[in-house]
Scaffold this active site. Structure first.
Site, PDB file in Angstrom:
ATOM      1  N   ASP A  36       0.862  -1.166   0.000  1.00 32.35           N
ATOM      2  CA  ASP A  36       0.000   0.000   0.000  1.00 32.35           C
ATOM      3  C   ASP A  36       0.906   1.224   0.000  1.00 32.35           C
ATOM      4  O   ASP A  36       1.898   1.264   0.730  1.00 32.35           O
ATOM      5  CB  ASP A  36      -0.919   0.003   1.226  1.00 32.35           C
ATOM      6  CG  ASP A  36      -2.221   0.738   0.930  1.00 32.35           C
ATOM      7  OD1 ASP A  36      -2.675   0.713  -0.224  1.00 32.35           O
ATOM      8  OD2 ASP A  36      -2.788   1.358   1.850  1.00 32.35           O
ATOM      9  N   LYS A  85      13.418   7.031 -11.791  1.00 29.23           N
ATOM     10  CA  LYS A  85      12.524   7.107 -10.628  1.00 29.23           C
ATOM     11  C   LYS A  85      12.703   5.864  -9.743  1.00 29.23           C
ATOM     12  O   LYS A  85      12.803   5.960  -8.517  1.00 29.23           O
ATOM     13  CB  LYS A  85      11.065   7.226 -11.105  1.00 29.23           C
ATOM     14  CG  LYS A  85      10.052   7.228  -9.976  1.00 29.23           C
ATOM     15  CD  LYS A  85       8.618   7.280 -10.449  1.00 29.23           C
ATOM     16  CE  LYS A  85       7.667   6.946  -9.320  1.00 29.23           C
ATOM     17  NZ  LYS A  85       6.260   6.838  -9.707  1.00 29.23           N
TER      18      LYS A  85
HETATM   19  P1  IMP Z   1      -1.035   2.238  -4.447  1.00 25.45           P
HETATM   20  O1  IMP Z   1      -1.267   1.766  -3.058  1.00 25.45           O
HETATM   21  O2  IMP Z   1       0.350   1.889  -4.956  1.00 25.45           O
HETATM   22  O3  IMP Z   1      -2.115   1.807  -5.405  1.00 25.45           O
HETATM   23  O4  IMP Z   1      -1.045   3.830  -4.419  1.00 25.45           O
HETATM   24  C1  IMP Z   1      -2.186   4.568  -3.981  1.00 25.45           C
HETATM   25  C2  IMP Z   1      -2.172   5.961  -4.573  1.00 25.45           C
HETATM   26  O5  IMP Z   1      -1.034   6.699  -4.083  1.00 25.45           O
HETATM   27  C3  IMP Z   1      -2.045   6.028  -6.094  1.00 25.45           C
HETATM   28  O6  IMP Z   1      -3.311   5.934  -6.710  1.00 25.45           O
HETATM   29  C4  IMP Z   1      -1.428   7.400  -6.297  1.00 25.45           C
HETATM   30  O7  IMP Z   1      -2.419   8.401  -6.205  1.00 25.45           O
HETATM   31  C5  IMP Z   1      -0.512   7.533  -5.099  1.00 25.45           C
HETATM   32  N1  IMP Z   1       0.846   7.039  -5.438  1.00 25.45           N
HETATM   33  C6  IMP Z   1       1.462   5.936  -4.926  1.00 25.45           C
HETATM   34  N2  IMP Z   1       2.684   5.777  -5.467  1.00 25.45           N
HETATM   35  C7  IMP Z   1       2.845   6.815  -6.327  1.00 25.45           C
HETATM   36  C8  IMP Z   1       3.922   7.183  -7.194  1.00 25.45           C
HETATM   37  O8  IMP Z   1       4.980   6.533  -7.304  1.00 25.45           O
HETATM   38  N3  IMP Z   1       3.715   8.302  -7.922  1.00 25.45           N
HETATM   39  C9  IMP Z   1       2.588   9.052  -7.862  1.00 25.45           C
HETATM   40  N4  IMP Z   1       1.559   8.730  -7.093  1.00 25.45           N
HETATM   41  C10 IMP Z   1       1.679   7.624  -6.318  1.00 25.45           C
END
Ligand code: IMP
Length: 199
Positions: A70, A173
């Site tokens: 997460d 990145k």
């Molecule tokens: P997840 O848990 O990886 O799906 O991330 C949840 C949310 O956090 C994503 O929908 C983005 O809005 C934000 N997020 C997480 N990682 C990144 C990243 O590397 N770049 C930009 N936004 C991120």
């Protein structure tokens, strides 16, 4: 024979990325090979809670080994928001551009732009778990820059960098980003555990 590891994600990019990095340790499967019909609960108040909820849910329901993640963006001047709500900051349906614009609106006139991206990975096996946190510190810029990446990348400038994440290639990145750092910790843990088992 390598153990089977299930990834608690529906995101194909994450499955590819993690499979490439963990293929020596595990036979990686995604959730499509399990008969999961319901949504995995994500009702935690922190990234760590949600990561654990997801890993535990899949591991216990199907009696498998599972890795969940997460991630989110935490902005200091907003008390850690959007944090666990990063994906849906501007509401449903999920909209990256609306999220980013709301963030800039909420920060307008605020000089403290410090923020961090965080990932919590949880590895759940045999009724026990270990969690690994990766973070990257940076600042929220005044206006979006760059076209690469996703989510908040155009407004996040990592510390010691002059470019936002969206102005970097994916490879650049990944050298410094939160997800890669959490994964590095997990891989070190696996190496250590393997070393102990070999002794
Ligand atoms: P997840 O848990 O990886 O799906 O991330 C949840 C949310 O956090 C994503 O929908 C983005 O809005 C934000 N997020 C997480 N990682 C990144 C990243 O590397 N770049 C930009 N936004 C991120």
């Amino acid at each position: 024979m390598r153990p089977v590891l299930y990834l608690a994600t529906q995101n194909k990019h994450k499955v590819e990325e993690l499979s490439a990095l963990l293929k020596h340790n595990f036979d990686i499967r995604d959730l499509s090979t399990l008969s999961l019909t319901e949504e995995i609960p994500e009702t935690g108040k922190t990234l760590a809670e949600n990561s654990l909820l997801k890993a535990r849910y899949i591991a216990e329901k199907f009696q498998v080994i599972c890795l969940a993640d997460d991630s989110g963006l935490e902005v200091e001047a907003l008390g850690g928001a959007p944090g666990v709500y990063s994906a849906r900051y501007a509401g449903e349906p999920k909209d990256d551009l609306a999220n980013l614009q709301l963030l800039l609106t909420n920060l307008s006139g605020i000089s403290n732009r410090r923020a961090r991206f965080v990932t919590v990975l949880t590895y759940y096996a045999n009724n026990t778990y270990s969690s690994f946190e990766g973070e990257i510190q940076g600042n929220i810029v005044e206006a979006p820059r760059g076209t690469q990446g996703f989510g908040y990348d155009p407004v996040f400038q990592p510390e010691y960098e002059t470019r936002t994440f969206a102005e970097m290639s994916l490879a650049e990145k990944n050298l410094i980003a939160h997800r890669a750092r959490a994964l590095e910790k997990f891989i070190n843990y696996l190496d250590e555990t393997q070393k102990c088992a070999d002794e």
